[in-house]
Design an enzyme around this catalytic site. Sequence first.
Site, PDB file in Angstrom:
ATOM      1  N   CYS A 116       0.805  -1.216   0.000  1.00 34.08           N
ATOM      2  CA  CYS A 116       0.000   0.000   0.000  1.00 34.08           C
ATOM      3  C   CYS A 116       0.842   1.274   0.000  1.00 34.08           C
ATOM      4  CB  CYS A 116      -0.951  -0.009   1.188  1.00 34.08           C
ATOM      5  SG  CYS A 116      -2.163  -1.359   1.115  1.00 34.08           S
ATOM      6  N   HIS A 258      -3.014   6.991   2.835  1.00 37.30           N
ATOM      7  CA  HIS A 258      -3.478   5.734   2.253  1.00 37.30           C
ATOM      8  C   HIS A 258      -4.809   5.356   2.888  1.00 37.30           C
ATOM      9  CE1 HIS A 258      -3.905   1.637   1.099  1.00 37.30           C
ATOM     10  NE2 HIS A 258      -3.639   1.183   2.312  1.00 37.30           N
ATOM     11  N   ASN A 288     -10.054  -0.170   0.062  1.00 36.52           N
ATOM     12  CA  ASN A 288      -8.593  -0.108  -0.022  1.00 36.52           C
ATOM     13  C   ASN A 288      -8.160  -0.599  -1.397  1.00 36.52           C
ATOM     14  OD1 ASN A 288      -5.834  -0.499   0.145  1.00 36.52           O
ATOM     15  ND2 ASN A 288      -5.878  -1.481   2.157  1.00 36.52           N
TER      16      ASN A 288
END
Length: 333
Positions: A116, A258, A288
Amino acid sequence: MTSVRRAKITALGTYVPPRVLSNFDLEKMVDTTNQWILERTGIRERHLVDKGVAASDLAVEAAKKCLANRGIEAAEVECIVVGTVTPDMMYPSTACLVQHKLGIPNAWGFDVSAGCSGFLFSLTTGAKFIESGQYKKVLVIGSDVNSSMIDYTDRATCIIFGDGAGAVLLEPTEDGEDVGVMDHIHQVEGVGGQYLYMPGGGSLNPASHETIDQKMHYVHQDGQNVFKYAVKKMSEMTEKVLKRNSLTGTDVDCFIAHQANKRIIVATAERLKMPMEKVIINIEKYGNTTAGTIPLAMQTALDEGKLKKGSNVLLAAVGAGFTSGATLLRWAF
């Protein structure tokens, strides 16, 4: 007096596939509820690709929008850096496939695998190429098809992830311009590899009937340990990069983290004493998307009028590995 050469973001483009999987859809698939997912993650829905659509396809769509927004031809791009953990295949790289699909004749490129944190690591890499003076147009892309590695009978992971991509164009600053990528801090801590990983398909556990039967080609996550680390590390990295530049949270105009979990983002903002109106949260719509989250959140910030020329923008991410980073930039358009 010679100006410092920096890399600035001159254009942005994003793409998510049209198919939507809502929390109510997931209620029919696993033992969960819309309320449970919302309270723990902040997610309402996520976008998923159809069969046959890969990370390079999302990357190309985002890149096309980015280049169109800048008003340039793909042929002008000199380097392509793609952050992804879901490449179309082991090799060739996603960057090679993007180059071919966009028809860029004289570019080189490669993939960055940092979970990520992939977009942040790719952004820094591209910025260094610009700062070197050797390149004038670098395309940085974050693209992931997380649905390709999710077990949709595992409620711990299937509620979290979505598919999406974003691309930015990096170019050098002009003389006297005080914009661009100002600073960054990155780190890897491999001890965290045991908490978020996909064990199958690599050289350690090559694909076999056994790896398939043991569900080794799906994401495995220890959510509690990942959450604890993310809250601690995102705060730590953002505080470090701000302190190094004699700034505090109140000096930041826009905080783009993020989008892993709404609670992580809120906890980080509170620690920085940053008003929530400066914090971009769009996880509700996308989930996500791994390397796609930060450029998608940039687009949300632009759409909401929270990014203006000269804005101090703080980016932050934590990902599998563990990987982590924080980037300070001054918006260029």
